[in-house]
Motif scaffolding. Sequence first.
Motif, PDB file in Angstrom:
ATOM      1  N   LYS A 100       0.832  -1.204   0.000  1.00 49.70           N
ATOM      2  CA  LYS A 100       0.000   0.000   0.000  1.00 49.70           C
ATOM      3  C   LYS A 100       0.870   1.259   0.000  1.00 49.70           C
ATOM      4  O   LYS A 100       2.040   1.224   0.386  1.00 49.70           O
ATOM      5  N   SER A 101       0.275   2.345  -0.408  1.00 48.07           N
ATOM      6  CA  SER A 101       0.997   3.612  -0.560  1.00 48.07           C
ATOM      7  C   SER A 101       1.615   4.109   0.743  1.00 48.07           C
ATOM      8  O   SER A 101       2.655   4.760   0.724  1.00 48.07           O
ATOM      9  N   THR A 102       0.997   3.795   1.855  1.00 46.77           N
ATOM     10  CA  THR A 102       1.534   4.254   3.142  1.00 46.77           C
ATOM     11  C   THR A 102       2.852   3.574   3.498  1.00 46.77           C
ATOM     12  O   THR A 102       3.564   4.038   4.388  1.00 46.77           O
ATOM     13  N   ASN A 103       3.199   2.499   2.797  1.00 45.62           N
ATOM     14  CA  ASN A 103       4.465   1.791   3.032  1.00 45.62           C
ATOM     15  C   ASN A 103       5.503   2.075   1.941  1.00 45.62           C
ATOM     16  O   ASN A 103       6.465   1.334   1.798  1.00 45.62           O
ATOM     17  N   PRO A 105       7.834   5.371  -0.198  1.00 49.53           N
ATOM     18  CA  PRO A 105       8.359   6.696   0.120  1.00 49.53           C
ATOM     19  C   PRO A 105       7.271   7.777   0.145  1.00 49.53           C
ATOM     20  O   PRO A 105       7.397   8.779   0.849  1.00 49.53           O
ATOM     21  N   CYS A 106       6.185   7.570  -0.588  1.00 46.59           N
ATOM     22  CA  CYS A 106       5.040   8.489  -0.555  1.00 46.59           C
ATOM     23  C   CYS A 106       4.521   8.631   0.869  1.00 46.59           C
ATOM     24  O   CYS A 106       4.278   9.731   1.346  1.00 46.59           O
ATOM     25  N   GLY A 107       4.315   7.489   1.524  1.00 49.10           N
ATOM     26  CA  GLY A 107       3.961   7.452   2.937  1.00 49.10           C
ATOM     27  C   GLY A 107       2.601   7.982   3.328  1.00 49.10           C
ATOM     28  O   GLY A 107       2.381   8.295   4.503  1.00 49.10           O
ATOM     29  N   LYS A 108       1.675   8.099   2.378  1.00 50.39           N
ATOM     30  CA  LYS A 108       0.362   8.620   2.770  1.00 50.39           C
ATOM     31  C   LYS A 108      -0.779   7.926   2.032  1.00 50.39           C
ATOM     32  O   LYS A 108      -0.576   7.250   1.035  1.00 50.39           O
ATOM     33  N   ASP A 109      -1.962   8.151   2.555  1.00 45.38           N
ATOM     34  CA  ASP A 109      -3.195   7.634   1.991  1.00 45.38           C
ATOM     35  C   ASP A 109      -3.626   8.591   0.874  1.00 45.38           C
ATOM     36  O   ASP A 109      -4.127   9.681   1.140  1.00 45.38           O
ATOM     37  N   LEU A 110      -3.425   8.193  -0.361  1.00 47.50           N
ATOM     38  CA  LEU A 110      -3.738   9.062  -1.490  1.00 47.50           C
ATOM     39  C   LEU A 110      -5.235   9.160  -1.750  1.00 47.50           C
ATOM     40  O   LEU A 110      -5.709  10.168  -2.272  1.00 47.50           O
ATOM     41  N   ILE A 111      -5.978   8.153  -1.387  1.00 45.70           N
ATOM     42  CA  ILE A 111      -7.420   8.163  -1.619  1.00 45.70           C
ATOM     43  C   ILE A 111      -8.119   9.156  -0.694  1.00 45.70           C
ATOM     44  O   ILE A 111      -9.049   9.837  -1.093  1.00 45.70           O
ATOM     45  N   ARG A 112      -7.660   9.261   0.534  1.00 40.23           N
ATOM     46  CA  ARG A 112      -8.238  10.248   1.453  1.00 40.23           C
ATOM     47  C   ARG A 112      -8.108  11.655   0.868  1.00 40.23           C
ATOM     48  O   ARG A 112      -9.058  12.452   0.901  1.00 40.23           O
ATOM     49  N   GLU A 113      -6.937  11.973   0.326  1.00 42.15           N
ATOM     50  CA  GLU A 113      -6.726  13.292  -0.285  1.00 42.15           C
ATOM     51  C   GLU A 113      -7.645  13.497  -1.487  1.00 42.15           C
ATOM     52  O   GLU A 113      -8.191  14.586  -1.683  1.00 42.15           O
ATOM     53  N   TYR A 114      -7.798  12.459  -2.287  1.00 43.40           N
ATOM     54  CA  TYR A 114      -8.688  12.509  -3.454  1.00 43.40           C
ATOM     55  C   TYR A 114     -10.123  12.795  -3.024  1.00 43.40           C
ATOM     56  O   TYR A 114     -10.777  13.690  -3.551  1.00 43.40           O
ATOM     57  N   VAL A 115     -10.605  12.041  -2.050  1.00 47.64           N
ATOM     58  CA  VAL A 115     -11.979  12.206  -1.571  1.00 47.64           C
ATOM     59  C   VAL A 115     -12.195  13.627  -1.051  1.00 47.64           C
ATOM     60  O   VAL A 115     -13.158  14.301  -1.435  1.00 47.64           O
ATOM     61  N   ASP A 116     -11.310  14.093  -0.194  1.00 49.37           N
ATOM     62  CA  ASP A 116     -11.457  15.428   0.386  1.00 49.37           C
ATOM     63  C   ASP A 116     -11.444  16.518  -0.682  1.00 49.37           C
ATOM     64  O   ASP A 116     -12.261  17.445  -0.654  1.00 49.37           O
ATOM     65  N   ALA A 117     -10.535  16.416  -1.635  1.00 50.07           N
ATOM     66  CA  ALA A 117     -10.389  17.446  -2.667  1.00 50.07           C
ATOM     67  C   ALA A 117     -11.603  17.518  -3.588  1.00 50.07           C
ATOM     68  O   ALA A 117     -12.117  18.611  -3.865  1.00 50.07           O
ATOM     69  N   PHE A 118     -12.075  16.380  -4.056  1.00 52.04           N
ATOM     70  CA  PHE A 118     -13.182  16.393  -5.008  1.00 52.04           C
ATOM     71  C   PHE A 118     -14.514  16.687  -4.331  1.00 52.04           C
ATOM     72  O   PHE A 118     -15.359  17.366  -4.916  1.00 52.04           O
ATOM     73  N   ARG A 119     -14.681  16.245  -3.115  1.00 47.70           N
ATOM     74  CA  ARG A 119     -15.905  16.596  -2.385  1.00 47.70           C
ATOM     75  C   ARG A 119     -15.945  18.094  -2.100  1.00 47.70           C
ATOM     76  O   ARG A 119     -17.005  18.715  -2.150  1.00 47.70           O
TER      77      ARG A 119
END
Length: 131
Positions: A100-103, A105-119
């Motif tokens: 998963k992305s959190t493991n 070098p990105c180290g974060k949940d990319l879907i959470r950012e997507y959801v927040d931004a588009f909503r």
Amino acid sequence: MSSYKTLPTPGDTAWFTHDRFGMFIHFGLYAMPARHEWVKNYEEIPEDHYDLYFKHFNPDLYDPKEWARQAKAAGMKYVVMTTKHHEGFCLFDTKYTDYKSTNTPCGKDLIREYVDAFRAEGLHIGFYYSL
């Protein structure tokens, strides 16, 4: 005349029929070789070679706020994003896999950012999740 029957879709899909114009974001480890989302399978990339994409995954141009602004400006009403593709890599944090992305070098949940931004821009959101 077609002999195919269209079966009713469960749930209320009226918004989809009404809104019509949207975007599908197909994104994951397979974006790194920049050829197609089935690169691992079609090109028969061995696990140890494909794992290099995982070890270096850090999408520096990932900007869902800007994407959402642009989508809204273009008149889009919804967006669907890949959360997990066929090779199993997840763009969100989950207790069911370490792949998963959190493991990375990105180290974060990319879907959470997507959801927040588009909503925040008032767009419907959807998820593509491959079993």
